[in-house]
Design a protein around this motif. Structure first.
Motif, PDB file in Angstrom:
ATOM      1  N   LEU A   3     -80.825 -70.333  21.124  1.00  0.00           N
ATOM      2  CA  LEU A   3     -80.704 -68.903  21.404  1.00  0.00           C
ATOM      3  C   LEU A   3     -79.633 -68.616  22.447  1.00  0.00           C
ATOM      4  O   LEU A   3     -78.904 -67.619  22.350  1.00  0.00           O
ATOM      5  CB  LEU A   3     -82.062 -68.354  21.878  1.00  0.00           C
ATOM      6  N   SER A   4     -79.519 -69.486  23.451  1.00  0.00           N
ATOM      7  CA  SER A   4     -78.553 -69.250  24.535  1.00  0.00           C
ATOM      8  C   SER A   4     -77.110 -69.281  24.044  1.00  0.00           C
ATOM      9  O   SER A   4     -76.216 -68.697  24.682  1.00  0.00           O
ATOM     10  CB  SER A   4     -78.747 -70.285  25.648  1.00  0.00           C
ATOM     11  N   ALA A   5     -76.865 -69.943  22.921  1.00  0.00           N
ATOM     12  CA  ALA A   5     -75.496 -70.039  22.405  1.00  0.00           C
ATOM     13  C   ALA A   5     -75.054 -68.761  21.690  1.00  0.00           C
ATOM     14  O   ALA A   5     -73.850 -68.495  21.580  1.00  0.00           O
ATOM     15  CB  ALA A   5     -75.390 -71.228  21.441  1.00  0.00           C
ATOM     16  N   ILE A   6     -76.007 -67.943  21.228  1.00  0.00           N
ATOM     17  CA  ILE A   6     -75.651 -66.789  20.392  1.00  0.00           C
ATOM     18  C   ILE A   6     -74.867 -65.722  21.156  1.00  0.00           C
ATOM     19  O   ILE A   6     -73.829 -65.255  20.677  1.00  0.00           O
ATOM     20  CB  ILE A   6     -76.916 -66.209  19.733  1.00  0.00           C
ATOM     21  N   PRO A   7     -75.297 -65.300  22.370  1.00  0.00           N
ATOM     22  CA  PRO A   7     -74.460 -64.327  23.098  1.00  0.00           C
ATOM     23  C   PRO A   7     -73.060 -64.854  23.399  1.00  0.00           C
ATOM     24  O   PRO A   7     -72.081 -64.088  23.372  1.00  0.00           O
ATOM     25  CB  PRO A   7     -75.251 -64.079  24.390  1.00  0.00           C
ATOM     26  N   LEU A   8     -72.940 -66.162  23.655  1.00  0.00           N
ATOM     27  CA  LEU A   8     -71.619 -66.740  23.932  1.00  0.00           C
ATOM     28  C   LEU A   8     -70.741 -66.705  22.686  1.00  0.00           C
ATOM     29  O   LEU A   8     -69.535 -66.427  22.770  1.00  0.00           O
ATOM     30  CB  LEU A   8     -71.782 -68.174  24.433  1.00  0.00           C
ATOM     31  N   LEU A   9     -71.337 -66.979  21.524  1.00  0.00           N
ATOM     32  CA  LEU A   9     -70.579 -66.918  20.275  1.00  0.00           C
ATOM     33  C   LEU A   9     -70.152 -65.482  19.967  1.00  0.00           C
ATOM     34  O   LEU A   9     -69.055 -65.250  19.429  1.00  0.00           O
ATOM     35  CB  LEU A   9     -71.420 -67.485  19.129  1.00  0.00           C
ATOM     36  N   MET A  10     -70.984 -64.511  20.308  1.00  0.00           N
ATOM     37  CA  MET A  10     -70.618 -63.102  20.127  1.00  0.00           C
ATOM     38  C   MET A  10     -69.425 -62.740  21.003  1.00  0.00           C
ATOM     39  O   MET A  10     -68.506 -62.031  20.563  1.00  0.00           O
ATOM     40  CB  MET A  10     -71.810 -62.207  20.446  1.00  0.00           C
TER      41      MET A  10
ATOM     42  N   LEU B  95     -67.156 -64.834  22.100  1.00  0.00           N
ATOM     43  CA  LEU B  95     -65.987 -65.526  21.546  1.00  0.00           C
ATOM     44  C   LEU B  95     -65.429 -64.759  20.353  1.00  0.00           C
ATOM     45  O   LEU B  95     -64.206 -64.564  20.241  1.00  0.00           O
ATOM     46  CB  LEU B  95     -66.388 -66.943  21.133  1.00  0.00           C
ATOM     47  N   ALA B  96     -66.327 -64.297  19.469  1.00  0.00           N
ATOM     48  CA  ALA B  96     -65.889 -63.520  18.308  1.00  0.00           C
ATOM     49  C   ALA B  96     -65.230 -62.213  18.743  1.00  0.00           C
ATOM     50  O   ALA B  96     -64.231 -61.774  18.157  1.00  0.00           O
ATOM     51  CB  ALA B  96     -67.086 -63.238  17.395  1.00  0.00           C
ATOM     52  N   ALA B  97     -65.772 -61.573  19.783  1.00  0.00           N
ATOM     53  CA  ALA B  97     -65.189 -60.329  20.292  1.00  0.00           C
ATOM     54  C   ALA B  97     -63.795 -60.580  20.858  1.00  0.00           C
ATOM     55  O   ALA B  97     -62.873 -59.774  20.675  1.00  0.00           O
ATOM     56  CB  ALA B  97     -66.098 -59.732  21.363  1.00  0.00           C
ATOM     57  N   ASP B  98     -63.624 -61.716  21.543  1.00  0.00           N
ATOM     58  CA  ASP B  98     -62.321 -62.047  22.128  1.00  0.00           C
ATOM     59  C   ASP B  98     -61.290 -62.309  21.039  1.00  0.00           C
ATOM     60  O   ASP B  98     -60.137 -61.872  21.137  1.00  0.00           O
ATOM     61  CB  ASP B  98     -62.475 -63.279  23.024  1.00  0.00           C
TER      62      ASP B  98
ATOM     63  N   SER C  76     -61.352 -61.119  17.971  1.00  0.00           N
ATOM     64  CA  SER C  76     -61.098 -59.933  17.144  1.00  0.00           C
ATOM     65  C   SER C  76     -60.580 -58.749  17.948  1.00  0.00           C
ATOM     66  O   SER C  76     -60.399 -57.663  17.406  1.00  0.00           O
ATOM     67  CB  SER C  76     -62.384 -59.528  16.408  1.00  0.00           C
ATOM     68  N   GLY C  77     -60.391 -58.955  19.258  1.00  0.00           N
ATOM     69  CA  GLY C  77     -59.830 -57.897  20.091  1.00  0.00           C
ATOM     70  C   GLY C  77     -60.816 -56.872  20.591  1.00  0.00           C
ATOM     71  O   GLY C  77     -60.428 -55.772  20.958  1.00  0.00           O
ATOM     72  N   GLY C  78     -62.101 -57.208  20.602  1.00  0.00           N
ATOM     73  CA  GLY C  78     -63.107 -56.281  21.130  1.00  0.00           C
ATOM     74  C   GLY C  78     -64.447 -56.466  20.456  1.00  0.00           C
ATOM     75  O   GLY C  78     -64.554 -57.111  19.404  1.00  0.00           O
ATOM     76  N   LEU C  79     -65.467 -55.907  21.076  1.00  0.00           N
ATOM     77  CA  LEU C  79     -66.825 -56.028  20.546  1.00  0.00           C
ATOM     78  C   LEU C  79     -67.024 -54.958  19.473  1.00  0.00           C
ATOM     79  O   LEU C  79     -67.512 -53.862  19.745  1.00  0.00           O
ATOM     80  CB  LEU C  79     -67.838 -55.866  21.684  1.00  0.00           C
ATOM     81  N   SER C  80     -66.639 -55.286  18.261  1.00  0.00           N
ATOM     82  CA  SER C  80     -66.710 -54.332  17.163  1.00  0.00           C
ATOM     83  C   SER C  80     -68.147 -54.179  16.673  1.00  0.00           C
ATOM     84  O   SER C  80     -69.030 -54.971  17.005  1.00  0.00           O
ATOM     85  CB  SER C  80     -65.831 -54.808  16.004  1.00  0.00           C
ATOM     86  N   GLY C  81     -68.349 -53.154  15.852  1.00  0.00           N
ATOM     87  CA  GLY C  81     -69.668 -52.948  15.274  1.00  0.00           C
ATOM     88  C   GLY C  81     -70.113 -54.117  14.427  1.00  0.00           C
ATOM     89  O   GLY C  81     -71.296 -54.494  14.425  1.00  0.00           O
ATOM     90  N   GLU C  82     -69.174 -54.742  13.692  1.00  0.00           N
ATOM     91  CA  GLU C  82     -69.512 -55.882  12.833  1.00  0.00           C
ATOM     92  C   GLU C  82     -69.998 -57.070  13.649  1.00  0.00           C
ATOM     93  O   GLU C  82     -71.004 -57.716  13.313  1.00  0.00           O
ATOM     94  CB  GLU C  82     -68.301 -56.294  11.991  1.00  0.00           C
ATOM     95  N   VAL C  83     -69.284 -57.387  14.728  1.00  0.00           N
ATOM     96  CA  VAL C  83     -69.685 -58.504  15.595  1.00  0.00           C
ATOM     97  C   VAL C  83     -71.030 -58.214  16.250  1.00  0.00           C
ATOM     98  O   VAL C  83     -71.917 -59.069  16.285  1.00  0.00           O
ATOM     99  CB  VAL C  83     -68.615 -58.759  16.677  1.00  0.00           C
ATOM    100  N   LEU C  84     -71.190 -56.988  16.733  1.00  0.00           N
ATOM    101  CA  LEU C  84     -72.418 -56.627  17.434  1.00  0.00           C
ATOM    102  C   LEU C  84     -73.631 -56.681  16.512  1.00  0.00           C
ATOM    103  O   LEU C  84     -74.663 -57.262  16.851  1.00  0.00           O
ATOM    104  CB  LEU C  84     -72.275 -55.225  18.033  1.00  0.00           C
ATOM    105  N   ILE C  85     -73.512 -56.116  15.332  1.00  0.00           N
ATOM    106  CA  ILE C  85     -74.652 -56.041  14.419  1.00  0.00           C
ATOM    107  C   ILE C  85     -75.018 -57.421  13.878  1.00  0.00           C
ATOM    108  O   ILE C  85     -76.193 -57.801  13.856  1.00  0.00           O
ATOM    109  CB  ILE C  85     -74.347 -55.063  13.268  1.00  0.00           C
ATOM    110  N   SER C  86     -74.017 -58.197  13.444  1.00  0.00           N
ATOM    111  CA  SER C  86     -74.323 -59.534  12.922  1.00  0.00           C
ATOM    112  C   SER C  86     -74.911 -60.421  14.013  1.00  0.00           C
ATOM    113  O   SER C  86     -75.875 -61.168  13.777  1.00  0.00           O
ATOM    114  CB  SER C  86     -73.071 -60.172  12.327  1.00  0.00           C
ATOM    115  N   GLY C  87     -74.341 -60.338  15.214  1.00  0.00           N
ATOM    116  CA  GLY C  87     -74.884 -61.131  16.325  1.00  0.00           C
ATOM    117  C   GLY C  87     -76.286 -60.725  16.683  1.00  0.00           C
ATOM    118  O   GLY C  87     -77.147 -61.567  16.968  1.00  0.00           O
ATOM    119  N   LEU C  88     -76.540 -59.431  16.669  1.00  0.00           N
ATOM    120  CA  LEU C  88     -77.872 -58.924  16.998  1.00  0.00           C
ATOM    121  C   LEU C  88     -78.911 -59.402  15.992  1.00  0.00           C
ATOM    122  O   LEU C  88     -80.034 -59.753  16.355  1.00  0.00           O
ATOM    123  CB  LEU C  88     -77.849 -57.399  17.046  1.00  0.00           C
TER     124      LEU C  88
END
Length: 412
Positions: free
Chosen positions: A300-307, A309-312, A314-326
């Motif tokens: 579980l601790s790795a998931i926020p870090l992966l989110m 990384l994906a935001a970095d 893709s240039g920001g915390l997009s809706g796609e990254v946020l929803i899939s990560g959530l």
């Protein structure tokens, strides 16, 4: 003279579950109503978080004292006291908007916090008293079913709160929920055994603090686990969806409802996910313990870090990254929560289980308090990305603490 019919453990379990379900619906709806209504009134994210501070503080105190009260008064009485206090809290908030000051709403939320944890502690402890000690497999399944169904209904409560706000307004929604709880209170108070959970020898007040090392370690891990969830879920997430992504009230309520419902379904299925779905009787080797508690929270601790990384990338915390990560976070968190809910009953003493369960959920409430304060403060200062980073740190801490759990069951 009429006497109350003696119900079977299964029938009492169903009544306890009904009470817990009904409370959960109104609790989830109330949380969504408060966040959305006060955000629309122009409150800042940190001010909204402050509305829940006494709710969480009272949860800490209630869990610490509630287990002791339940051993003296019975789980039936403490559970229904929670329902009654929630009715009072709902009615307090039906006043016109001009009277809904921060202090007044905090006081109403304080009552709701006391109510929620009295009801939850009573319901969870009741399961321990209704099953023989050797039926650990059934205990795990019953706890998973109660916890999972509760959280699924909490998701329904989020959706219900958003819809009620749209249809009836703030005060009208509160009156609808008051009527629901009043009906359940009358039904269950007349049927559940009044001696449920009472101890023959009344514990002393100083016994509210656990002297069990497994209970203390699990409680510490629980504090950081729930702090890690609430730091981005309570205030930061719904405000981000509404203010940054431009979602409407009903969009936010519907999405969070679906998320929590899915979370609850995974919780109910946790015995099958962890390989204990067919465990029964005394075959404790099939049941989760230290390794499962450590391994699942580490994942579980790795998931926020992966989110992040994906935001970095893709240039920001997009809706796609946020929803899939959530969605992924919710599924893995659900297994962690269900594991903890089973382990506390496994480690709790047989007689007076509510003392250990109350102490454990005191830590749960403290974690929610920590997460709620940080959710408003960190989000307002540094944004949602910072909330995710702090969440990962809290989860890593919970993983380290979990290594202190016993390899085998503690000797009762």
């Amino acid at each position: 003279m009429l006497t109350k019919k003696v119900l079977s453990p299964w029938q009492q379990y169903l009544l306890v579950t009904l009470s817990y379900w009904s409370f959960t619906l109104t609790d989830g709806a109330l949380r969504m109503l408060v966040v959305l209504h006060f955000n629309s009134l122009g409150y800042s994210p940190f001010a909204i978080a402050m509305l829940f501070i006494l709710y969480e503080v009272c949860g800490v105190v209630t869990n610490l004292l509630g287990g002791w009260l339940a051993t003296r008064l019975g789980l039936n009485r403490t559970m229904h006291a929670g329902l009654l206090l929630q009715i009072v809290a709902l009615l307090m908030l039906t006043v016109p908007d001009e009277y809904l000051t921060v202090v007044y709403v905090m006081l109403a939320q304080a009552l709701s916090g006391i109510a929620k944890d009295l009801n939850k502690m009573s319901a969870k402890s009741a399961i321990k008293t209704l099953l023989p000690e050797e039926q650990q497999g059934r205990l795990y399944r019953w706890v998973a079913l109660l916890t999972g169904s509760k959280n699924a209904l909490k998701g329904v409560g989020f959706f219900m709160g958003a819809v009620l706000l749209q249809v009836f307004g703030f005060a009208g929604s509160l009156m609808v929920m008051t009527g629901l709880l009043a009906g359940v209170l009358i039904l269950t108070a007349s049927l559940i055994c009044s001696e449920l959970g009472q101890m023959k020898v009344k514990p002393k007040f100083r016994e509210i603090f656990s002297n069990s090392q497994p209970v203390n370690v699990l409680s510490a891990a629980r504090l950081f686990l729930f702090g890690a969830r609430d730091i981005w879920f309570v205030v930061a997430l719904p405000v981000y969806l509404q203010m940054v992504l431009g979602w409407e009230h009903t969009d936010v309520g519907t999405f969070l409802a679906v998320w929590v419902i899915g979370y609850g379904v995974v919780q109910a299925c946790a015995p099958m996910i962890t390989g204990a779905g067919k465990a029964s009787g005394g075959r404790a080797g099939m049941l989760p313990g230290k390794k499962a508690a450590f391994g699942w929270v580490l994942v579980l601790s790795a998931i926020p870090l992966l989110m992040l990384l994906a935001a970095d990338l893709s240039g920001g915390l997009s809706g796609e990254v946020l929803i899939s990560g959530l969605l992924i976070f919710g599924a893995v968190f659900a297994v962690n929560s269900s594991l903890h809910s089973y382990l506390i009953l496994r480690y709790a003493r047989t007689e007076g289980a509510s003392l250990d369960v109350g102490f454990y959920y005191m830590s749960n409430a403290a974690g929610r308090l920590l997460g709620t304060v940080l959710s408003g403060g960190v989000y307002q200062l540094w944004g949602l990305e910072a909330c995710l980073l702090v969440s990962a740190v809290c989860l890593a801490t919970a993983a380290v603490i979990s290594l202190k759990l016993p390899e085998t069951d503690p000797v009762a």
